[in-house]
Design an enzyme around this catalytic site. Structure first.
Site, PDB file in Angstrom:
ATOM      1  N   GLY A 245      -8.645 -92.922 -22.175  1.00  0.00           N
ATOM      2  CA  GLY A 245      -7.504 -93.636 -22.732  1.00  0.00           C
ATOM      3  C   GLY A 245      -6.738 -94.560 -21.817  1.00  0.00           C
ATOM      4  N   GLU A 280     -12.448 -88.461 -19.400  1.00  0.00           N
ATOM      5  CA  GLU A 280     -13.451 -89.207 -20.177  1.00  0.00           C
ATOM      6  C   GLU A 280     -13.091 -90.696 -20.261  1.00  0.00           C
ATOM      7  OE1 GLU A 280     -13.143 -87.332 -23.990  1.00  0.00           O
ATOM      8  OE2 GLU A 280     -14.124 -85.504 -23.347  1.00  0.00           O
ATOM      9  N   GLY A 282     -13.397 -94.656 -20.534  1.00  0.00           N
ATOM     10  CA  GLY A 282     -14.389 -95.618 -21.014  1.00  0.00           C
ATOM     11  C   GLY A 282     -13.953 -97.018 -20.632  1.00  0.00           C
ATOM     12  N   ARG A 283     -12.937 -97.501 -21.354  1.00  0.00           N
ATOM     13  CA  ARG A 283     -12.448 -98.870 -21.156  1.00  0.00           C
ATOM     14  C   ARG A 283     -12.077 -99.158 -19.694  1.00  0.00           C
ATOM     15  NH1 ARG A 283      -9.550-101.394 -25.433  1.00  0.00           N
ATOM     16  NH2 ARG A 283      -9.107 -99.289 -26.175  1.00  0.00           N
ATOM     17  N   ARG A 319     -12.679-107.089 -31.729  1.00  0.00           N
ATOM     18  CA  ARG A 319     -11.358-106.548 -31.391  1.00  0.00           C
ATOM     19  C   ARG A 319     -10.190-107.427 -31.862  1.00  0.00           C
ATOM     20  NH1 ARG A 319      -9.463-105.464 -27.164  1.00  0.00           N
ATOM     21  NH2 ARG A 319      -8.674-103.386 -27.660  1.00  0.00           N
ATOM     22  N   CYS A 349     -18.083-116.275 -41.822  1.00  0.00           N
ATOM     23  CA  CYS A 349     -17.390-116.696 -43.048  1.00  0.00           C
ATOM     24  C   CYS A 349     -16.232-115.781 -43.408  1.00  0.00           C
ATOM     25  CB  CYS A 349     -18.385-116.740 -44.196  1.00  0.00           C
ATOM     26  SG  CYS A 349     -19.591-118.004 -43.900  1.00  0.00           S
ATOM     27  N   GLU A 350     -15.269-115.692 -42.534  1.00  0.00           N
ATOM     28  CA  GLU A 350     -14.064-114.899 -42.785  1.00  0.00           C
ATOM     29  C   GLU A 350     -12.911-115.582 -42.063  1.00  0.00           C
ATOM     30  OE1 GLU A 350     -13.726-111.098 -43.406  1.00  0.00           O
ATOM     31  OE2 GLU A 350     -15.845-110.605 -43.586  1.00  0.00           O
ATOM     32  N   TYR A 378     -15.981-101.896 -25.691  1.00  0.00           N
ATOM     33  CA  TYR A 378     -15.787-102.038 -27.142  1.00  0.00           C
ATOM     34  C   TYR A 378     -16.041-103.475 -27.593  1.00  0.00           C
ATOM     35  CZ  TYR A 378     -13.711 -97.539 -26.172  1.00  0.00           C
ATOM     36  OH  TYR A 378     -13.534 -96.249 -25.729  1.00  0.00           O
TER      37      TYR A 378
HETATM   38  N1  LLP Z   1     -12.844 -89.572 -25.301  1.00  0.00           N
HETATM   39  C1  LLP Z   1     -12.761 -89.574 -26.642  1.00  0.00           C
HETATM   40  C2  LLP Z   1     -12.851 -88.309 -27.368  1.00  0.00           C
HETATM   41  C3  LLP Z   1     -12.560 -90.794 -27.327  1.00  0.00           C
HETATM   42  O1  LLP Z   1     -12.465 -90.804 -28.655  1.00  0.00           O
HETATM   43  C4  LLP Z   1     -12.468 -92.005 -26.589  1.00  0.00           C
HETATM   44  C5  LLP Z   1     -12.276 -93.286 -27.275  1.00  0.00           C
HETATM   45  C6  LLP Z   1     -12.588 -91.939 -25.188  1.00  0.00           C
HETATM   46  C7  LLP Z   1     -12.761 -90.704 -24.575  1.00  0.00           C
HETATM   47  C8  LLP Z   1     -12.517 -93.156 -24.325  1.00  0.00           C
HETATM   48  O2  LLP Z   1     -11.311 -93.802 -24.403  1.00  0.00           O
HETATM   49  P1  LLP Z   1     -10.994 -95.042 -23.423  1.00  0.00           P
HETATM   50  O3  LLP Z   1     -10.910 -94.509 -22.013  1.00  0.00           O
HETATM   51  O4  LLP Z   1     -12.097 -96.011 -23.550  1.00  0.00           O
HETATM   52  O5  LLP Z   1      -9.715 -95.566 -23.909  1.00  0.00           O
HETATM   53  N2  LLP Z   1     -12.539 -99.608 -30.369  1.00  0.00           N
HETATM   54  C9  LLP Z   1     -11.219 -99.442 -29.806  1.00  0.00           C
HETATM   55  C10 LLP Z   1     -11.161 -98.224 -28.905  1.00  0.00           C
HETATM   56  C11 LLP Z   1     -11.551 -96.944 -29.595  1.00  0.00           C
HETATM   57  C12 LLP Z   1     -11.498 -95.747 -28.690  1.00  0.00           C
HETATM   58  C13 LLP Z   1     -12.168 -94.575 -29.330  1.00  0.00           C
HETATM   59  N3  LLP Z   1     -12.188 -93.394 -28.526  1.00  0.00           N
HETATM   60  C14 LLP Z   1     -10.839-100.716 -29.064  1.00  0.00           C
HETATM   61  O6  LLP Z   1     -11.621-101.652 -29.044  1.00  0.00           O
HETATM   62  O7  LLP Z   1      -9.725-100.809 -28.534  1.00  0.00           O
END
Ligand code: LLP
Length: 420
Positions: A245, A280, A282-283, A319, A349-350, A378
Protein backbone atom coordinates in the site's frame (compact mmCIF):
# COMPACT_ATOMS: atom_id res chain seq x y z
CA UNK A 1 6.10 22.06 -16.21
CA UNK A 2 8.41 19.12 -16.40
CA UNK A 3 9.19 18.85 -12.68
CA UNK A 4 12.32 17.20 -11.36
CA UNK A 5 12.55 13.91 -13.22
CA UNK A 6 15.05 12.32 -10.85
CA UNK A 7 12.48 12.61 -8.06
CA UNK A 8 10.44 10.03 -9.96
CA UNK A 9 13.33 7.79 -10.79
CA UNK A 10 17.01 8.62 -10.18
CA UNK A 11 17.90 6.83 -13.43
CA UNK A 12 15.69 9.11 -15.52
CA UNK A 13 17.45 12.13 -17.01
CA UNK A 14 17.67 14.56 -19.91
CA UNK A 15 20.80 14.54 -21.99
CA UNK A 16 20.95 17.09 -24.77
CA UNK A 17 17.21 17.63 -24.29
CA UNK A 18 16.45 13.96 -24.92
CA UNK A 19 15.08 11.55 -22.32
CA UNK A 20 17.21 8.63 -21.10
CA UNK A 21 16.45 5.84 -18.64
CA UNK A 22 19.55 4.16 -17.19
CA UNK A 23 21.54 5.72 -20.00
CA UNK A 24 19.31 4.30 -22.74
CA UNK A 25 17.63 6.73 -25.13
CA UNK A 26 13.85 6.41 -24.99
CA UNK A 27 13.60 7.75 -28.55
CA UNK A 28 15.87 4.98 -29.77
CA UNK A 29 13.76 2.36 -27.97
CA UNK A 30 10.54 3.81 -29.43
CA UNK A 31 12.05 3.67 -32.93
CA UNK A 32 13.35 0.15 -32.50
CA UNK A 33 10.36 -1.47 -30.79
CA UNK A 34 7.50 0.80 -31.84
CA UNK A 35 4.86 2.39 -29.61
CA UNK A 36 3.03 2.14 -27.29
CA UNK A 37 5.97 0.75 -25.36
CA UNK A 38 6.56 0.06 -21.69
CA UNK A 39 10.14 0.58 -20.51
CA UNK A 40 11.29 -0.45 -17.03
CA UNK A 41 14.46 0.30 -15.10
CA UNK A 42 15.98 -2.83 -13.51
CA UNK A 43 18.34 -0.91 -11.22
CA UNK A 44 15.44 1.07 -9.79
CA UNK A 45 13.55 -2.13 -8.95
CA UNK A 46 16.61 -3.71 -7.32
CA UNK A 47 17.23 -0.54 -5.30
CA UNK A 48 13.65 -0.55 -4.04
CA UNK A 49 13.81 -4.15 -2.81
CA UNK A 50 17.18 -3.44 -1.17
CA UNK A 51 15.70 -0.36 0.52
CA UNK A 52 12.78 -2.41 1.85
CA UNK A 53 15.17 -5.07 3.11
CA UNK A 54 17.36 -2.47 4.81
CA UNK A 55 14.40 -0.70 6.39
CA UNK A 56 12.92 -4.02 7.58
CA UNK A 57 15.93 -6.29 8.08
CA UNK A 58 13.93 -9.02 9.85
CA UNK A 59 10.93 -8.99 7.54
CA UNK A 60 10.00 -11.09 4.55
CA UNK A 61 9.20 -8.83 1.61
CA UNK A 62 6.56 -10.49 -0.58
CA UNK A 63 6.26 -8.48 -3.78
CA UNK A 64 2.63 -8.02 -4.88
CA UNK A 65 2.75 -9.62 -8.32
CA UNK A 66 -0.49 -7.92 -9.39
CA UNK A 67 1.36 -4.62 -9.77
CA UNK A 68 3.46 -5.98 -12.63
CA UNK A 69 3.47 -9.66 -13.50
CA UNK A 70 6.12 -9.70 -16.19
CA UNK A 71 8.11 -12.86 -15.31
CA UNK A 72 11.44 -11.11 -15.88
CA UNK A 73 10.47 -8.40 -13.39
CA UNK A 74 9.28 -10.94 -10.83
CA UNK A 75 12.55 -12.84 -11.37
CA UNK A 76 14.70 -9.77 -10.64
CA UNK A 77 12.70 -9.16 -7.49
CA UNK A 78 13.01 -12.81 -6.43
CA UNK A 79 16.76 -12.72 -7.01
CA UNK A 80 16.94 -9.78 -4.60
CA UNK A 81 15.61 -12.10 -1.92
CA UNK A 82 11.93 -11.19 -2.00
CA UNK A 83 9.00 -13.58 -2.00
CA UNK A 84 5.65 -13.04 -3.68
CA UNK A 85 2.16 -12.01 -2.70
CA UNK A 86 -0.28 -13.55 -5.17
CA UNK A 87 -4.03 -13.31 -5.80
CA UNK A 88 -4.60 -15.96 -8.45
CA UNK A 89 -3.42 -19.25 -9.86
CA UNK A 90 -1.88 -17.31 -12.75
CA UNK A 91 0.20 -15.21 -10.40
CA UNK A 92 1.31 -18.38 -8.61
CA UNK A 93 2.48 -19.82 -11.93
CA UNK A 94 4.38 -16.60 -12.73
CA UNK A 95 6.04 -16.51 -9.30
CA UNK A 96 7.12 -20.15 -9.59
CA UNK A 97 8.32 -19.66 -13.17
CA UNK A 98 10.35 -16.67 -11.96
CA UNK A 99 12.03 -18.93 -9.42
CA UNK A 100 10.35 -17.67 -6.24
CA UNK A 101 10.50 -20.32 -3.54
CA UNK A 102 6.98 -21.48 -2.52
CA UNK A 103 8.08 -21.04 1.11
CA UNK A 104 8.07 -17.29 0.41
CA UNK A 105 4.65 -17.09 -1.26
CA UNK A 106 1.51 -15.75 0.42
CA UNK A 107 -1.89 -15.93 -1.23
CA UNK A 108 -4.74 -13.44 -0.65
CA UNK A 109 -8.01 -12.92 -2.53
CA UNK A 110 -11.72 -13.07 -1.76
CA UNK A 111 -12.54 -15.45 -4.59
CA UNK A 112 -9.97 -18.20 -4.80
CA UNK A 113 -11.28 -21.04 -6.96
CA UNK A 114 -11.02 -24.75 -6.26
CA UNK A 115 -8.35 -25.36 -8.85
CA UNK A 116 -6.33 -22.34 -7.71
CA UNK A 117 -6.44 -23.54 -4.11
CA UNK A 118 -5.47 -27.06 -5.16
CA UNK A 119 -2.45 -25.80 -7.05
CA UNK A 120 -1.30 -23.64 -4.14
CA UNK A 121 -1.84 -26.42 -1.57
CA UNK A 122 0.10 -28.87 -3.71
CA UNK A 123 2.98 -26.38 -4.00
CA UNK A 124 3.03 -25.97 -0.20
CA UNK A 125 3.13 -22.16 -0.22
CA UNK A 126 4.00 -20.32 2.98
CA UNK A 127 0.52 -19.07 3.87
CA UNK A 128 -3.04 -18.64 2.62
CA UNK A 129 -4.47 -15.30 3.64
CA UNK A 130 -8.00 -16.55 4.13
CA UNK A 131 -10.84 -14.09 3.58
CA UNK A 132 -13.96 -16.03 4.64
CA UNK A 133 -15.33 -18.95 6.61
CA UNK A 134 -16.30 -20.80 3.43
CA UNK A 135 -12.74 -20.55 2.19
CA UNK A 136 -11.48 -22.17 5.41
CA UNK A 137 -13.75 -25.20 4.94
CA UNK A 138 -12.80 -25.64 1.29
CA UNK A 139 -9.11 -25.27 2.04
CA UNK A 140 -9.36 -27.86 4.79
CA UNK A 141 -11.03 -30.38 2.50
CA UNK A 142 -8.54 -29.81 -0.32
CA UNK A 143 -5.60 -30.18 2.06
CA UNK A 144 -7.17 -33.36 3.40
CA UNK A 145 -7.58 -34.80 -0.10
CA UNK A 146 -4.00 -33.95 -1.04
CA UNK A 147 -2.60 -35.22 2.26
CA UNK A 148 -1.15 -31.80 3.14
CA UNK A 149 -1.53 -29.18 5.82
CA UNK A 150 -2.45 -25.67 4.72
CA UNK A 151 -0.86 -22.87 6.72
CA UNK A 152 -3.17 -19.92 7.09
CA UNK A 153 -3.57 -16.38 8.31
CA UNK A 154 -6.99 -14.81 8.59
CA UNK A 155 -7.18 -11.59 6.63
CA UNK A 156 -8.48 -9.20 9.22
CA UNK A 157 -10.25 -6.03 8.33
CA UNK A 158 -9.12 -3.46 10.90
CA UNK A 159 -11.68 -0.82 9.85
CA UNK A 160 -9.10 1.86 9.13
CA UNK A 161 -9.47 4.57 6.52
CA UNK A 162 -6.30 4.63 4.41
CA UNK A 163 -7.15 8.10 3.05
CA UNK A 164 -6.83 7.08 -0.58
CA UNK A 165 -9.12 6.58 -3.58
CA UNK A 166 -12.30 4.68 -2.51
CA UNK A 167 -11.79 2.01 -5.20
CA UNK A 168 -8.46 1.04 -3.67
CA UNK A 169 -9.41 1.33 0.01
CA UNK A 170 -9.69 -2.20 1.32
CA UNK A 171 -9.46 -2.00 5.09
CA UNK A 172 -12.82 -0.42 5.80
CA UNK A 173 -15.52 -2.49 7.44
CA UNK A 174 -17.88 -2.06 4.50
CA UNK A 175 -15.40 -3.43 1.95
CA UNK A 176 -15.61 -6.99 0.62
CA UNK A 177 -12.16 -7.86 1.94
CA UNK A 178 -11.21 -9.89 4.96
CA UNK A 179 -13.02 -10.71 8.16
CA UNK A 180 -14.26 -8.05 10.54
CA UNK A 181 -11.73 -7.65 13.33
CA UNK A 182 -14.49 -8.06 15.92
CA UNK A 183 -15.27 -11.52 14.50
CA UNK A 184 -11.69 -12.56 13.89
CA UNK A 185 -11.25 -14.58 17.08
CA UNK A 186 -14.22 -16.80 16.23
CA UNK A 187 -12.74 -17.51 12.79
CA UNK A 188 -9.39 -18.32 14.36
CA UNK A 189 -11.06 -20.80 16.70
CA UNK A 190 -12.86 -22.42 13.82
CA UNK A 191 -9.61 -22.62 11.86
CA UNK A 192 -7.92 -24.29 14.82
CA UNK A 193 -10.61 -26.96 14.91
CA UNK A 194 -9.98 -27.98 11.29
CA UNK A 195 -7.61 -30.93 11.01
CA UNK A 196 -5.76 -29.95 7.89
CA UNK A 197 -5.32 -26.29 8.68
CA UNK A 198 -2.44 -24.84 10.63
CA UNK A 199 -2.99 -21.34 11.97
CA UNK A 200 0.28 -19.41 11.62
CA UNK A 201 -0.47 -15.74 10.99
CA UNK A 202 -2.52 -12.58 10.91
CA UNK A 203 -2.94 -10.67 7.68
CA UNK A 204 -4.27 -7.24 6.83
CA UNK A 205 -4.02 -4.86 3.89
CA UNK A 206 -5.73 -1.51 4.27
CA UNK A 207 -5.42 -0.05 0.80
CA UNK A 208 -3.13 1.25 -1.89
CA UNK A 209 -1.37 4.51 -2.88
CA UNK A 210 -1.15 5.52 0.79
CA UNK A 211 0.90 8.71 1.15
CA UNK A 212 0.10 9.44 4.80
CA UNK A 213 1.52 6.76 7.06
CA UNK A 214 -0.80 7.43 10.04
CA UNK A 215 -3.44 4.84 8.99
CA UNK A 216 -0.77 2.11 8.98
CA UNK A 217 0.01 2.90 12.57
CA UNK A 218 -3.64 2.62 13.50
CA UNK A 219 -3.98 -0.72 11.70
CA UNK A 220 -0.81 -2.21 13.17
CA UNK A 221 -1.88 -1.22 16.69
CA UNK A 222 -5.15 -3.11 16.21
CA UNK A 223 -3.33 -6.11 14.75
CA UNK A 224 -0.86 -6.23 17.64
CA UNK A 225 -3.76 -6.21 20.10
CA UNK A 226 -5.33 -9.12 18.27
CA UNK A 227 -1.95 -10.89 18.24
CA UNK A 228 -1.70 -10.57 22.03
CA UNK A 229 -5.22 -11.89 22.52
CA UNK A 230 -4.63 -14.84 20.23
CA UNK A 231 -1.32 -15.72 21.86
CA UNK A 232 -3.07 -15.63 25.23
CA UNK A 233 -5.58 -18.11 23.88
CA UNK A 234 -2.81 -20.49 22.95
CA UNK A 235 -2.42 -19.75 19.25
CA UNK A 236 1.10 -19.78 17.86
CA UNK A 237 1.09 -16.75 15.57
CA UNK A 238 4.41 -16.77 13.73
CA UNK A 239 3.69 -14.19 11.04
CA UNK A 240 2.16 -10.75 11.04
CA UNK A 241 1.55 -9.69 7.44
CA UNK A 242 0.63 -6.02 7.13
CA UNK A 243 0.06 -6.05 3.37
CA UNK A 244 1.26 -3.43 0.89
CA UNK A 245 0.00 0.00 0.00
CA UNK A 246 2.86 2.48 0.32
CA UNK A 247 2.18 5.25 -2.17
CA UNK A 248 4.44 6.74 -4.81
CA UNK A 249 4.97 10.11 -6.45
CA UNK A 250 2.61 10.69 -9.37
CA UNK A 251 2.26 14.48 -9.26
CA UNK A 252 5.29 16.79 -9.39
CA UNK A 253 4.38 18.28 -6.02
CA UNK A 254 3.95 14.93 -4.27
CA UNK A 255 6.61 13.60 -1.94
CA UNK A 256 6.58 9.84 -1.59
CA UNK A 257 7.12 8.20 1.79
CA UNK A 258 10.06 5.80 1.89
CA UNK A 259 10.07 2.31 3.40
CA UNK A 260 12.23 3.84 6.15
CA UNK A 261 9.44 6.29 7.02
CA UNK A 262 7.08 3.36 7.35
CA UNK A 263 9.58 1.37 9.42
CA UNK A 264 10.09 4.29 11.80
CA UNK A 265 6.37 4.43 12.52
CA UNK A 266 5.47 0.78 12.81
CA UNK A 267 8.52 -1.12 14.05
CA UNK A 268 8.28 0.42 17.54
CA UNK A 269 4.67 -0.83 17.79
CA UNK A 270 5.82 -4.32 16.84
CA UNK A 271 8.70 -4.09 19.33
CA UNK A 272 7.98 -7.03 21.61
CA UNK A 273 6.10 -9.10 19.09
CA UNK A 274 7.99 -12.26 18.30
CA UNK A 275 6.22 -13.07 15.05
CA UNK A 276 8.00 -12.43 11.74
CA UNK A 277 6.84 -9.41 9.85
CA UNK A 278 5.70 -9.76 6.23
CA UNK A 279 5.16 -6.83 3.86
CA UNK A 280 3.51 -7.00 0.45
CA UNK A 281 4.61 -3.92 -1.51
CA UNK A 282 3.72 -3.69 -5.18
CA UNK A 283 3.45 -0.15 -6.51
CA UNK A 284 6.30 1.19 -4.37
CA UNK A 285 8.65 -1.41 -5.91
CA UNK A 286 7.83 -1.07 -9.60
CA UNK A 287 5.62 2.03 -10.06
CA UNK A 288 8.29 4.59 -10.79
CA UNK A 289 10.50 2.03 -12.52
CA UNK A 290 8.24 2.21 -15.56
CA UNK A 291 7.46 4.60 -18.37
CA UNK A 292 4.91 4.28 -21.14
CA UNK A 293 6.07 5.79 -24.42
CA UNK A 294 3.40 6.82 -26.90
CA UNK A 295 3.49 8.58 -30.25
CA UNK A 296 1.43 11.62 -31.19
CA UNK A 297 -0.93 10.71 -34.03
CA UNK A 298 -3.01 13.86 -34.51
CA UNK A 299 -3.63 17.29 -33.04
CA UNK A 300 -7.17 18.55 -32.88
CA UNK A 301 -8.17 22.10 -32.09
CA UNK A 302 -11.90 22.05 -31.40
CA UNK A 303 -12.08 25.73 -30.58
CA UNK A 304 -13.04 25.30 -26.97
CA UNK A 305 -10.51 22.57 -26.41
CA UNK A 306 -7.27 21.12 -27.74
CA UNK A 307 -6.82 17.40 -28.08
CA UNK A 308 -3.58 15.54 -28.56
CA UNK A 309 -4.41 12.09 -29.92
CA UNK A 310 -1.75 9.51 -29.13
CA UNK A 311 -1.44 5.79 -29.87
CA UNK A 312 -1.75 4.68 -26.22
CA UNK A 313 -5.12 4.64 -24.55
CA UNK A 314 -7.17 3.20 -21.73
CA UNK A 315 -6.49 -0.25 -23.15
CA UNK A 316 -2.79 0.24 -22.27
CA UNK A 317 -3.10 2.42 -19.16
CA UNK A 318 -6.56 2.48 -17.60
CA UNK A 319 -5.72 4.27 -14.34
CA UNK A 320 -6.68 7.80 -15.50
CA UNK A 321 -10.01 6.48 -16.83
CA UNK A 322 -11.09 4.49 -13.81
CA UNK A 323 -9.57 6.32 -10.87
CA UNK A 324 -9.13 9.77 -12.41
CA UNK A 325 -5.47 9.10 -11.69
CA UNK A 326 -2.82 11.66 -12.54
CA UNK A 327 0.19 10.44 -14.54
CA UNK A 328 2.88 12.98 -15.27
CA UNK A 329 3.58 13.32 -18.98
CA UNK A 330 6.70 14.81 -20.55
CA UNK A 331 7.98 15.02 -24.10
CA UNK A 332 10.75 12.63 -25.07
CA UNK A 333 12.52 15.43 -27.01
CA UNK A 334 12.50 18.79 -25.27
CA UNK A 335 12.25 21.82 -27.53
CA UNK A 336 11.87 25.52 -26.95
CA UNK A 337 8.21 26.11 -27.69
CA UNK A 338 4.89 27.36 -26.47
CA UNK A 339 2.63 25.54 -24.05
CA UNK A 340 -1.05 24.72 -24.49
CA UNK A 341 -3.73 23.28 -22.28
CA UNK A 342 -4.95 20.04 -23.82
CA UNK A 343 -6.49 16.65 -23.19
CA UNK A 344 -4.13 13.85 -24.12
CA UNK A 345 -6.37 11.10 -25.41
CA UNK A 346 -6.09 7.60 -26.84
CA UNK A 347 -7.64 5.94 -29.88
CA UNK A 348 -10.39 4.07 -28.00
CA UNK A 349 -14.05 4.73 -28.68
CA UNK A 350 -14.90 6.12 -25.25
CA UNK A 351 -14.95 9.66 -23.95
CA UNK A 352 -13.35 8.27 -20.81
CA UNK A 353 -10.30 7.28 -22.84
CA UNK A 354 -7.71 9.82 -21.77
CA UNK A 355 -4.24 9.85 -20.29
CA UNK A 356 -4.54 13.44 -19.07
CA UNK A 357 -7.21 16.13 -18.99
CA UNK A 358 -6.70 19.90 -19.18
CA UNK A 359 -2.97 19.37 -18.95
CA UNK A 360 -0.46 22.14 -19.58
CA UNK A 361 1.89 20.61 -22.11
CA UNK A 362 4.31 21.72 -24.79
CA UNK A 363 2.77 22.35 -28.21
CA UNK A 364 3.38 18.84 -29.50
CA UNK A 365 4.08 17.85 -33.08
CA UNK A 366 2.66 14.92 -35.02
CA UNK A 367 4.94 11.91 -34.86
CA UNK A 368 6.83 12.89 -31.74
CA UNK A 369 6.99 10.77 -28.61
CA UNK A 370 5.67 11.43 -25.14
CA UNK A 371 6.65 9.66 -21.93
CA UNK A 372 3.95 8.82 -19.40
CA UNK A 373 5.68 8.47 -16.03
CA UNK A 374 4.95 6.18 -13.07
CA UNK A 375 3.70 3.46 -15.43
CA UNK A 376 5.46 0.46 -13.90
CA UNK A 377 2.60 -0.60 -11.61
CA UNK A 378 -1.01 -1.41 -12.48
CA UNK A 379 -0.39 -0.36 -16.05
CA UNK A 380 0.52 -3.31 -18.30
CA UNK A 381 -0.99 -5.59 -15.64
CA UNK A 382 -4.38 -3.90 -16.16
CA UNK A 383 -4.07 -3.59 -19.95
CA UNK A 384 -6.76 -5.13 -22.16
CA UNK A 385 -7.57 -5.97 -25.74
CA UNK A 386 -10.42 -3.48 -25.91
CA UNK A 387 -11.13 -2.42 -29.50
CA UNK A 388 -9.11 -5.50 -30.53
CA UNK A 389 -5.84 -3.76 -29.80
CA UNK A 390 -2.76 -5.89 -29.14
CA UNK A 391 -0.99 -5.20 -25.86
CA UNK A 392 2.32 -3.27 -26.04
CA UNK A 393 5.85 -4.61 -25.88
CA UNK A 394 7.87 -4.35 -22.67
CA UNK A 395 11.58 -3.52 -22.53
CA UNK A 396 13.92 -3.71 -19.56
CA UNK A 397 16.87 -1.32 -19.36
CA UNK A 398 19.85 -1.66 -17.07
CA UNK A 399 23.09 0.30 -16.94
CA UNK A 400 23.15 1.34 -20.57
CA UNK A 401 21.81 -1.89 -22.05
CA UNK A 402 18.32 -3.06 -22.86
CA UNK A 403 16.35 -6.16 -23.76
CA UNK A 404 12.85 -7.05 -24.82
CA UNK A 405 11.00 -8.83 -21.99
CA UNK A 406 7.65 -9.15 -23.75
CA UNK A 407 6.99 -9.06 -27.45
CA UNK A 408 4.31 -6.77 -28.81
CA UNK A 409 1.21 -8.86 -29.44
CA UNK A 410 -0.21 -9.20 -32.92
CA UNK A 411 -3.77 -9.80 -34.09
CA UNK A 412 -3.25 -13.54 -34.31
CA UNK A 413 -2.30 -13.66 -30.66
CA UNK A 414 -5.66 -12.23 -29.68
CA UNK A 415 -7.62 -14.26 -32.20
CA UNK A 416 -6.06 -17.59 -31.30
CA UNK A 417 -5.76 -17.25 -27.55
CA UNK A 418 -9.41 -18.14 -27.08
CA UNK A 419 -9.68 -20.69 -29.86
CA UNK A 420 -10.83 -24.20 -29.07
N1 LLP B 1 -1.51 -6.98 -0.80
C1 LLP B 1 -2.82 -7.09 -1.11
C2 LLP B 1 -3.64 -8.07 -0.39
C3 LLP B 1 -3.38 -6.24 -2.09
O1 LLP B 1 -4.68 -6.34 -2.38
C4 LLP B 1 -2.56 -5.30 -2.75
C5 LLP B 1 -3.11 -4.42 -3.79
C6 LLP B 1 -1.19 -5.25 -2.41
C7 LLP B 1 -0.71 -6.09 -1.42
C8 LLP B 1 -0.24 -4.30 -3.06
O2 LLP B 1 -0.56 -2.98 -2.85
P1 LLP B 1 0.44 -1.82 -3.34
O3 LLP B 1 1.70 -1.91 -2.52
O4 LLP B 1 0.73 -2.04 -4.77
O5 LLP B 1 -0.31 -0.58 -3.09
N2 LLP B 1 -5.25 -0.95 -9.53
C9 LLP B 1 -5.08 0.01 -8.47
C10 LLP B 1 -4.38 -0.61 -7.28
C11 LLP B 1 -5.09 -1.82 -6.72
C12 LLP B 1 -4.38 -2.43 -5.55
C13 LLP B 1 -4.95 -3.77 -5.23
N3 LLP B 1 -4.32 -4.44 -4.14
C14 LLP B 1 -4.32 1.22 -9.01
O6 LLP B 1 -3.99 1.23 -10.18
O7 LLP B 1 -4.10 2.18 -8.27
Amino acid sequence: MEGILSEYNPYLERKNDSLYLEGVSLKKLAEEFGTPLFVYSASYIKDRIRTYREAFPQALICYAVKANFNPEIVKIIGEEGAGADIVSGGELVVALKAGVDPSKIVYAGVGKTLSELELAVSKEILMFNVESRDELYILDSIANRLGKKARIAIRVNPDVNPLTHPYISTGLRKSKFGVDISQAKEEYKLARSLKNIEVVGIHCHIGSQILDIAPYKEAVLKIVNLYRELMKEGFNIRYIDIGGGLGIKYKPEEVEPSPFDLAKEILPILGEVEAHLILEPGRSVVGNAGILIAQVLFLKDKGIKHFVVVDAGMNDLVRPSIYGAYHHIVTVEKKDRAYIIADIVGPICETGDFLAQDRRIEFLEKGEYIAVLSAGAYSFSMASHYNMRPRPAEVLVEKGSYRLIRKREDYNYILYENSY
